[in-house]
Design a protein around this motif. Sequence first.
Motif, mmCIF file in Angstrom:
data_model
loop_
_atom_site.group_PDB
_atom_site.id
_atom_site.type_symbol
_atom_site.label_atom_id
_atom_site.label_comp_id
_atom_site.label_asym_id
_atom_site.label_seq_id
_atom_site.Cartn_x
_atom_site.Cartn_y
_atom_site.Cartn_z
ATOM 1 N N ASN A 118 0.770 -1.078 -0.011
ATOM 2 C CA ASN A 118 -0.038 0.010 0.080
ATOM 3 C C ASN A 118 0.944 1.265 -0.042
ATOM 4 O OD1 ASN A 118 0.874 0.377 2.673
ATOM 5 N ND2 ASN A 118 -0.946 -0.857 3.527
ATOM 6 N N ASN A 119 0.249 2.463 -0.225
ATOM 7 C CA ASN A 119 0.749 3.650 -0.098
ATOM 8 C C ASN A 119 1.742 4.066 1.071
ATOM 9 O OD1 ASN A 119 -0.079 4.649 -2.930
ATOM 10 N ND2 ASN A 119 -1.751 5.334 -1.940
ATOM 11 N N THR A 120 1.294 3.615 2.231
ATOM 12 C CA THR A 120 1.973 3.701 3.495
ATOM 13 C C THR A 120 3.235 2.938 3.203
ATOM 14 O OG1 THR A 120 -0.106 4.003 4.645
ATOM 15 C CG2 THR A 120 1.880 3.268 6.099
ATOM 16 N N VAL A 121 3.318 1.635 2.930
ATOM 17 C CA VAL A 121 4.545 0.757 2.850
ATOM 18 C C VAL A 121 5.447 1.454 2.036
ATOM 19 C CG1 VAL A 121 5.437 -1.317 2.323
ATOM 20 C CG2 VAL A 121 3.398 -0.994 3.809
ATOM 21 N N ALA A 122 4.939 1.719 0.856
ATOM 22 C CA ALA A 122 5.831 2.518 -0.293
ATOM 23 C C ALA A 122 6.346 3.623 0.236
ATOM 24 C CB ALA A 122 4.889 2.837 -1.520
ATOM 25 N N ASN A 123 5.814 4.617 0.877
ATOM 26 C CA ASN A 123 6.152 5.912 1.373
ATOM 27 C C ASN A 123 7.242 5.675 2.476
ATOM 28 O OD1 ASN A 123 4.828 7.399 -0.166
ATOM 29 N ND2 ASN A 123 2.981 7.806 1.168
ATOM 30 N N THR A 124 7.009 4.736 3.389
ATOM 31 C CA THR A 124 7.999 4.288 4.347
ATOM 32 C C THR A 124 9.183 3.820 3.847
ATOM 33 O OG1 THR A 124 6.054 3.760 5.862
ATOM 34 C CG2 THR A 124 8.379 2.917 6.427
ATOM 35 N N ILE A 125 9.207 3.076 2.834
ATOM 36 C CA ILE A 125 10.479 2.666 2.347
ATOM 37 C C ILE A 125 11.462 3.816 1.419
ATOM 38 C CG2 ILE A 125 11.480 1.096 0.142
ATOM 39 C CD1 ILE A 125 9.059 -0.601 0.781
ATOM 40 N N ARG A 126 10.417 4.678 0.739
ATOM 41 C CA ARG A 126 11.058 5.800 0.160
ATOM 42 C C ARG A 126 11.918 6.802 1.230
ATOM 43 N NH1 ARG A 126 5.985 6.327 -2.302
ATOM 44 N NH2 ARG A 126 6.068 5.301 -4.381
ATOM 45 N N GLN A 127 11.032 6.825 2.256
ATOM 46 C CA GLN A 127 11.493 7.820 3.324
ATOM 47 C C GLN A 127 12.676 7.034 4.190
ATOM 48 O OE1 GLN A 127 8.037 8.499 5.873
ATOM 49 N NE2 GLN A 127 7.096 9.691 4.210
ATOM 50 N N GLY A 128 12.736 5.953 4.143
ATOM 51 C CA GLY A 128 13.929 5.170 4.791
ATOM 52 C C GLY A 128 14.909 4.540 3.878
ATOM 53 N N LYS A 129 14.929 5.155 2.595
ATOM 54 C CA LYS A 129 15.746 4.618 1.682
ATOM 55 C C LYS A 129 17.196 5.098 2.054
ATOM 56 C CE LYS A 129 15.695 6.811 -2.300
ATOM 57 N NZ LYS A 129 15.560 7.498 -3.638
ATOM 58 N N ASN A 130 17.367 5.983 2.636
ATOM 59 C CA ASN A 130 18.877 6.288 2.935
ATOM 60 C C ASN A 130 19.327 5.387 3.897
ATOM 61 O OD1 ASN A 130 19.324 8.453 1.526
ATOM 62 N ND2 ASN A 130 18.613 9.899 2.932
ATOM 63 N N ILE A 131 18.523 4.647 4.796
ATOM 64 C CA ILE A 131 18.967 3.632 5.608
ATOM 65 C C ILE A 131 19.533 2.408 4.790
ATOM 66 C CG2 ILE A 131 18.308 2.006 7.568
ATOM 67 C CD1 ILE A 131 16.322 3.938 8.489
ATOM 68 N N ILE A 132 18.963 2.094 3.683
ATOM 69 C CA ILE A 132 18.954 0.966 3.023
ATOM 70 C C ILE A 132 20.508 1.272 2.242
ATOM 71 C CG2 ILE A 132 18.509 -0.415 0.974
ATOM 72 C CD1 ILE A 132 15.384 0.051 1.686
ATOM 73 N N LEU A 133 20.411 2.682 1.618
ATOM 74 C CA LEU A 133 21.677 3.026 0.927
ATOM 75 C C LEU A 133 22.747 2.865 1.848
ATOM 76 C CD1 LEU A 133 20.173 5.770 -1.436
ATOM 77 C CD2 LEU A 133 20.606 3.457 -1.895
ATOM 78 N N ASN A 134 22.670 3.417 3.063
ATOM 79 C CA ASN A 134 24.014 3.449 4.056
ATOM 80 C C ASN A 134 24.261 2.263 4.226
ATOM 81 O OD1 ASN A 134 24.052 6.322 4.072
ATOM 82 N ND2 ASN A 134 22.567 6.409 5.963
ATOM 83 N N ASN A 135 23.473 1.015 4.482
ATOM 84 C CA ASN A 135 23.643 -0.184 4.697
ATOM 85 C C ASN A 135 24.502 -0.841 3.606
ATOM 86 O OD1 ASN A 135 22.939 -0.979 7.076
ATOM 87 N ND2 ASN A 135 20.704 -0.956 6.626
ATOM 88 N N ILE A 136 23.944 -0.192 2.223
ATOM 89 C CA ILE A 136 24.588 -0.901 0.986
ATOM 90 C C ILE A 136 26.247 -0.474 0.925
ATOM 91 C CG2 ILE A 136 24.727 -0.830 -1.498
ATOM 92 C CD1 ILE A 136 21.784 -0.807 -1.514
ATOM 93 N N GLU A 137 26.279 0.842 1.050
ATOM 94 C CA GLU A 137 27.902 1.589 1.083
ATOM 95 C C GLU A 137 28.679 0.826 2.267
ATOM 96 O OE1 GLU A 137 29.446 5.890 0.502
ATOM 97 O OE2 GLU A 137 27.617 5.851 1.478
ATOM 98 N N LYS A 138 28.152 0.786 3.217
ATOM 99 C CA LYS A 138 29.039 0.090 4.557
ATOM 100 C C LYS A 138 29.214 -1.161 4.194
ATOM 101 C CE LYS A 138 26.714 -0.269 8.209
ATOM 102 N NZ LYS A 138 26.149 -0.146 9.612
ATOM 103 N N ASN A 139 28.339 -1.868 3.706
ATOM 104 C CA ASN A 139 28.490 -3.492 3.546
ATOM 105 C C ASN A 139 29.439 -3.655 2.244
ATOM 106 O OD1 ASN A 139 26.867 -4.057 5.454
ATOM 107 N ND2 ASN A 139 25.602 -5.347 4.560
#
Length: 239
Positions: free
Chosen positions: A129-150
């Motif tokens: 749903n839109n809530t989950v999609a927006n949460t992923i977008r808003q938290g995208k930097n967390i994912i990207l930081n994890n990628i960069e660190k790993n």
Amino acid sequence: MEINKLEQNNTINLETNLKNEQKSFLETTLGKTINMAVDIGIRTIFPEFLEDQIISIKDNLIKYGLKDGIKQTIDDTINLGKSAIGIVTGNFENISQMQSAVKSGGLIDNMSSLIDTVVNKVRSKGLINNTVANTIRQGKNIILNNIEKNVEKSFNKQYESIENINKYINNWKEKLQEKDFNNMQKYYEKIEKELKEIAPIEKIIDETKTIQMLHNLIKNNGQNFNLSQEQLELVEKLK
């Protein structure tokens, strides 16, 4: 004339094989690293979600482009990164060049765009749903930081493995000079184990191939160090 042409073809084939091996290594290693980082990131963004819900989100992202997108992103990053650091047609000579190419190729920016594209596609299919999609977008930097660190951890592990294998190679050479086959065998096994973990770099491949050849010659000769002239020339290459 024909011999020279054959040698040129062999050289081209070896270079092409090495390029494919390096590409495959980066696709596999970075692919696993990115997958793990995305998984950790999603779990961090949705701490209250049950395991089944996390798995469902990740499975839908994979189904609608994440898996293939990661592979294509890695390939695009390598190609752009190679050009950026001046490797137009050749292969990587060391881990540092690989790391520089990944940074210069914009892996994190490319992954950011990929995540946006895949999330939009999964949302449009009604699988989140839109809530989950927006949460992923808003938290995208967390994912990207994890990628960069790993990814950085992955390359640091490569530097460590290269250091280890160089140490084991030198130890093997010392024991060869001492004609101590038992300890040669010990370091040979360590070299073989480390080879499974490191990126295919031409210098290391050539040196370990020579060691493998010599080691097995001595082993199959009843651990006899009385070598032929041809075999002695191999020993000279290792000095």
